[in-house]
Design an enzyme around this catalytic site. Structure first.
Site, PDB file in Angstrom:
ATOM      1  N   GLU A 127     -23.598 -13.955  44.844  1.00 28.64           N
ATOM      2  CA  GLU A 127     -23.000 -12.751  44.310  1.00 28.64           C
ATOM      3  C   GLU A 127     -23.980 -11.587  44.330  1.00 28.64           C
ATOM      4  OE1 GLU A 127     -21.971 -13.945  40.333  1.00 28.64           O
ATOM      5  OE2 GLU A 127     -19.841 -13.823  40.800  1.00 28.64           O
ATOM      6  N   CYS A 159     -27.426  -5.436  41.543  1.00 29.04           N
ATOM      7  CA  CYS A 159     -27.999  -6.729  41.172  1.00 29.04           C
ATOM      8  C   CYS A 159     -27.971  -7.627  42.401  1.00 29.04           C
ATOM      9  CB  CYS A 159     -27.179  -7.399  40.079  1.00 29.04           C
ATOM     10  SG  CYS A 159     -27.053  -6.470  38.566  1.00 29.04           S
ATOM     11  N   CYS A 174     -29.638 -22.447  40.839  1.00 29.33           N
ATOM     12  CA  CYS A 174     -30.834 -22.248  40.018  1.00 29.33           C
ATOM     13  C   CYS A 174     -31.310 -23.602  39.502  1.00 29.33           C
ATOM     14  CB  CYS A 174     -30.521 -21.321  38.851  1.00 29.33           C
ATOM     15  SG  CYS A 174     -31.977 -20.778  37.926  1.00 29.33           S
ATOM     16  N   CYS A 197     -31.196 -22.836  31.884  1.00 30.77           N
ATOM     17  CA  CYS A 197     -31.157 -22.137  30.597  1.00 30.77           C
ATOM     18  C   CYS A 197     -29.793 -22.391  29.961  1.00 30.77           C
ATOM     19  CB  CYS A 197     -31.384 -20.647  30.795  1.00 30.77           C
ATOM     20  SG  CYS A 197     -33.027 -20.269  31.472  1.00 30.77           S
ATOM     21  N   CYS A 234     -26.853 -19.804  30.054  1.00 34.63           N
ATOM     22  CA  CYS A 234     -26.563 -19.174  31.339  1.00 34.63           C
ATOM     23  C   CYS A 234     -25.589 -20.003  32.167  1.00 34.63           C
ATOM     24  CB  CYS A 234     -27.866 -18.977  32.112  1.00 34.63           C
ATOM     25  SG  CYS A 234     -27.634 -18.189  33.715  1.00 34.63           S
ATOM     26  N   CYS A 287     -22.261 -13.526  36.005  1.00 35.55           N
ATOM     27  CA  CYS A 287     -23.301 -14.181  36.788  1.00 35.55           C
ATOM     28  C   CYS A 287     -22.901 -15.603  37.155  1.00 35.55           C
ATOM     29  CB  CYS A 287     -24.604 -14.190  35.987  1.00 35.55           C
ATOM     30  SG  CYS A 287     -26.022 -14.783  36.898  1.00 35.55           S
TER      31      CYS A 287
END
Length: 404
Positions: free
Chosen positions: A110, A124, A131, A135, A138, A360
């Site tokens: 994205e 962004c 990832c 976290c 997230c 996100c």
């Protein structure tokens, strides 16, 4: 005469080199190594190609009119300027634009453009597909890491946005895209070589020409790479902090178990170029009953003492499966007031692009399960801008808070 079937493997066709991700030195080497350009003419040809690609945004060698036709044909045999595929493009009522970009089979990321942020508008960009940090607040952390993005794939996100905004050739004034934030999918410092090359390309004065002071890199705190980030990129620094003690941060940001708060803060204080003119942005997601008490605000002030800093307070937006809730608005305002009284800028950021689910990692993960038409229908039925904080953590929400 007998004939036999040759089943031996045929030599693979050499892959075309994507010029988009080559620095000036890298492009000059590639031109010579490919045999397309003589070494004595390499610098001149590099400068010509560089300007066509990064200032004018060309994707066709045939349009490079100051290069001979026969040499342009050789370029096409060795190099490519192709853009990645835009799988989904959505525009919010507030002007936010979200792109789902396919870099290759199964490789989607994205990018989100947010107008009226920074000098004009911020993009962004993602640095990894997925990832590894996990976290707990997230959504992107629920997606496994596929791979690092190349420098070409990072720069391509900027090119795609500028294509869409009609910003070629590179404008000297009245830019719509004035800031870049490495705040998309992934941990940029785990892909520092490609991130650094991409920043070199994006900031080059004869190309896209965005000031390094308008490029911000956000990290969860990969301490060993912080000094290298500052020295190699001179980018602005943002830290995904979210807690003031190791016990809580170990839970929220598991990377803290490797590089604890004391170690992280020491590295931040030593960040190259740190000054009142180059403040660190600390991102702090407001989690109800977890990290939002007045005592935590006072602990944050003590923790940041002596660091030129801005604190970005981010009301949490729950996503399916999350264990957290957003702090009450009164608690957030009280938290901000304590920080402001201590002299820290601590804006409370409102989400952007809610009606297109600018979250996100959200579109990426959902796109693997749903048709684009379903996503659009759900977006149309999503709460409007004035609703309470109810969707996944907005990508644009985080980025807007990092830019003065």
């Amino acid at each position: 005469m007998a004939h036999t079937l040759d089943l031996s493997a045929k030599p693979a066709t050499p892959a075309l080199i994507n010029i988009t991700g080559l620095t000036r030195d890298g492009l000059m080497r590639a031109l010579v190594d490919s045999g397309v350009v003589e070494e004595r003419k390499a610098k001149m040809r590099m400068q010509q190609v560089w300007r066509w690609v990064h200032h004018y945004g060309f994707t066709d060698f045939d349009l490079m009119t100051d290069i001979a036709k026969d040499q342009r044909a050789l370029f096409k045999d060795k190099f490519t300027l192709a853009r990645p595929e835009i799988v989904e493009r959505q525009i919010s009522r507030d002007g936010t634009r979200k792109y789902l970009i396919r870099m290759g089979p199964g490789i989607e990321v994205e990018s989100v453009f947010i107008p009226s942020v920074g000098r004009a508008g911020a993009l962004c960009v993602s640095s990894q597909v997925g990832c590894t940090l996990n976290c707990t607040f997230c959504h992107t952390g629920t997606q496994k890491l596929v791979r690092n993005l190349t420098a070409a794939e990072i720069v391509a996100q900027v090119q795609v946005a500028r294509d869409d905004l009609g910003e070629w050739p590179s404008p000297k004034e009245d830019r719509q895209l004035s800031n870049i934030v490495f705040m998309g999918m992934g941990e940029p410092l785990y892909n520092l070589d490609n991130v650094a090359d991409a920043i070199d390309i994006i900031s080059d004065n004869e190309g896209i020409a965005l000031s390094r002071r308008r490029i911000t890199v956000s990290t969860s705190g990969v301490v060993p790479e912080l000094e290298a980030l500052g020295n190699r990129t001179a980018a602005m620094l943002a830290i995904s902090l979210h807690a003031t003690n190791d016990t809580l941060r170990d839970e929220i940001v598991p990377l803290n178990k490797k590089y604890n708060i004391e170690t992280l803060m020491a590295a931040i204080r030593a960040y190259p170029g740190l000054s009142n003119a180059r403040r660190v942005t600390f991102e702090y997601v407001m989690l109800k009953g977890v990290n939002d008490s007045p005592a935590e605000a006072r602990a944050l002030i003590k923790l940041l003492k002596g660091i030129p800093a801005k604190i970005n307070l981010i009301p949490f937006n729950p996503w399916p499966g999350t264990q957290y809730q957003c702090s009450d608005w009164t608690a957030i305002e009280t938290f901000a007031a304590i920080l402001n009284k201590a002299g820290y800028a601590s804006p409370i950021r409102t989400p952007r692009g809610r009606d297109i689910l600018a979250a996100c990692g959200q579109l990426k993960s959902e796109s693997e399960k749903k048709r684009a038409s379903t996503i659009r229908r759900e977006a149309q039925n999503a709460p409007n801008e004035d609703s309470d904080h109810g969707e996944s953590l907005p990508f644009a929400h985080l980025a807007a808070g990092m830019i003065d």
